[in-house]
Design a protein around this motif. Structure first.
Motif, mmCIF file in Angstrom:
data_model
loop_
_atom_site.group_PDB
_atom_site.id
_atom_site.type_symbol
_atom_site.label_atom_id
_atom_site.label_comp_id
_atom_site.label_asym_id
_atom_site.label_seq_id
_atom_site.Cartn_x
_atom_site.Cartn_y
_atom_site.Cartn_z
ATOM 1 N N SER A 1 0.771 -1.140 0.134
ATOM 2 C CA SER A 1 0.092 -0.032 0.040
ATOM 3 C C SER A 1 0.928 1.379 0.163
ATOM 4 O O SER A 1 2.155 1.155 -0.111
ATOM 5 C CB SER A 1 -0.956 -0.147 1.251
ATOM 6 O OG SER A 1 -0.049 0.328 2.478
ATOM 7 N N HIS B 1 1.809 -0.032 7.578
ATOM 8 C CA HIS B 1 1.071 -0.901 8.090
ATOM 9 C C HIS B 1 1.655 -1.566 9.149
ATOM 10 O O HIS B 1 3.066 -1.789 9.156
ATOM 11 C CB HIS B 1 0.375 -1.714 7.103
ATOM 12 C CG HIS B 1 -0.500 -1.209 6.283
ATOM 13 N ND1 HIS B 1 -1.973 -0.650 6.808
ATOM 14 C CD2 HIS B 1 -0.456 -0.485 5.016
ATOM 15 C CE1 HIS B 1 -2.498 -0.051 5.799
ATOM 16 N NE2 HIS B 1 -1.868 -0.042 4.809
ATOM 17 N N CYS C 1 -4.193 -4.485 12.044
ATOM 18 C CA CYS C 1 -3.364 -3.559 11.951
ATOM 19 C C CYS C 1 -3.966 -2.097 12.545
ATOM 20 O O CYS C 1 -5.040 -1.882 12.162
ATOM 21 C CB CYS C 1 -3.264 -2.978 10.126
ATOM 22 S SG CYS C 1 -2.157 -1.448 9.963
ATOM 23 N N ASP D 1 -4.987 5.489 10.054
ATOM 24 C CA ASP D 1 -5.222 5.765 8.944
ATOM 25 C C ASP D 1 -4.652 7.134 8.703
ATOM 26 O O ASP D 1 -5.044 8.133 9.482
ATOM 27 C CB ASP D 1 -6.563 6.050 8.454
ATOM 28 C CG ASP D 1 -6.717 6.340 6.953
ATOM 29 O OD1 ASP D 1 -6.731 5.532 5.932
ATOM 30 O OD2 ASP D 1 -7.195 7.498 6.748
ATOM 31 N N HIS E 1 -6.606 1.297 11.339
ATOM 32 C CA HIS E 1 -7.016 0.599 10.235
ATOM 33 C C HIS E 1 -7.786 -0.606 10.601
ATOM 34 O O HIS E 1 -8.832 -0.924 9.750
ATOM 35 C CB HIS E 1 -5.836 0.111 9.545
ATOM 36 C CG HIS E 1 -4.982 1.068 8.885
ATOM 37 N ND1 HIS E 1 -3.568 1.048 8.514
ATOM 38 C CD2 HIS E 1 -5.469 2.183 8.108
ATOM 39 C CE1 HIS E 1 -3.264 2.084 7.967
ATOM 40 N NE2 HIS E 1 -4.391 2.813 7.629
ATOM 41 N N MET F 1 -9.274 -3.652 8.440
ATOM 42 C CA MET F 1 -8.035 -4.147 8.174
ATOM 43 C C MET F 1 -7.723 -5.363 9.141
ATOM 44 O O MET F 1 -7.034 -5.000 9.992
ATOM 45 C CB MET F 1 -6.957 -3.215 8.181
ATOM 46 C CG MET F 1 -5.738 -4.012 7.476
ATOM 47 S SD MET F 1 -4.608 -2.783 7.215
ATOM 48 C CE MET F 1 -5.057 -2.045 5.465
ATOM 49 N N HIS F 2 -8.415 -6.490 8.948
ATOM 50 C CA HIS F 2 -8.229 -7.637 9.875
ATOM 51 C C HIS F 2 -8.589 -9.022 9.005
ATOM 52 O O HIS F 2 -9.096 -8.937 8.092
ATOM 53 C CB HIS F 2 -9.103 -7.659 11.337
ATOM 54 C CG HIS F 2 -10.568 -7.289 10.710
ATOM 55 N ND1 HIS F 2 -11.466 -8.231 10.338
ATOM 56 C CD2 HIS F 2 -11.298 -6.024 11.030
ATOM 57 C CE1 HIS F 2 -12.716 -7.438 10.192
ATOM 58 N NE2 HIS F 2 -12.572 -6.198 10.462
#
Length: 107
Positions: free
Chosen positions: A19, A23, A84, A88, A95, A100-101
């Motif tokens: 990305s 992260h 994470c 952001d 995240h 974001m998992h």
């Protein structure tokens, strides 16, 4: 995302940050049968915790476009959630709270 199975609960894992943001990858044991939808419900509503332990292990911040290696030895075979918690860079929301998992099962 569907639950994924990793063939070993121990080993060296290659982590790639593809990305444009920093992260991390926190690893936390989950209650058996936990899904990504359960994790998101917990973050969205403060519902029942899907976590089976209070502690985290994992990999700290990884810069965009970088690769890191995480060595895990003797991790018990079980379900785990990869998370994470880095905020952001636009909203400041961690995240994981924005989805974001990933639930994985280590055998």
């Amino acid at each position: 995302m569907a639950d994924e199975t990793v063939s070993s609960a121990s080993g060296t894992f290659r982590i790639v940050n593809r990305s444009d943001e920093i992260h991390e990858m926190a690893v936390r044991k989950a209650i058996h049968g936990t899904t990504d939808a359960d994790v998101q419900r917990f973050f969205d509503s403060g519902g029942t915790s899907p976590f089976a332990e209070p502690s985290l292990r994992g990999l700290g911040a990884v810069s965009p476009g970088r690769i890191a290696y995480l060595r895990i030895d003797r991790l018990p075979a079980a379900s785990y959630v990869l998370l994470c918690f880095v905020p952001d860079d636009q909203s400041g929301i961690p995240h994981a709270l924005d989805g974001m998992h990933k639930v994985v099962t280590a055998r």
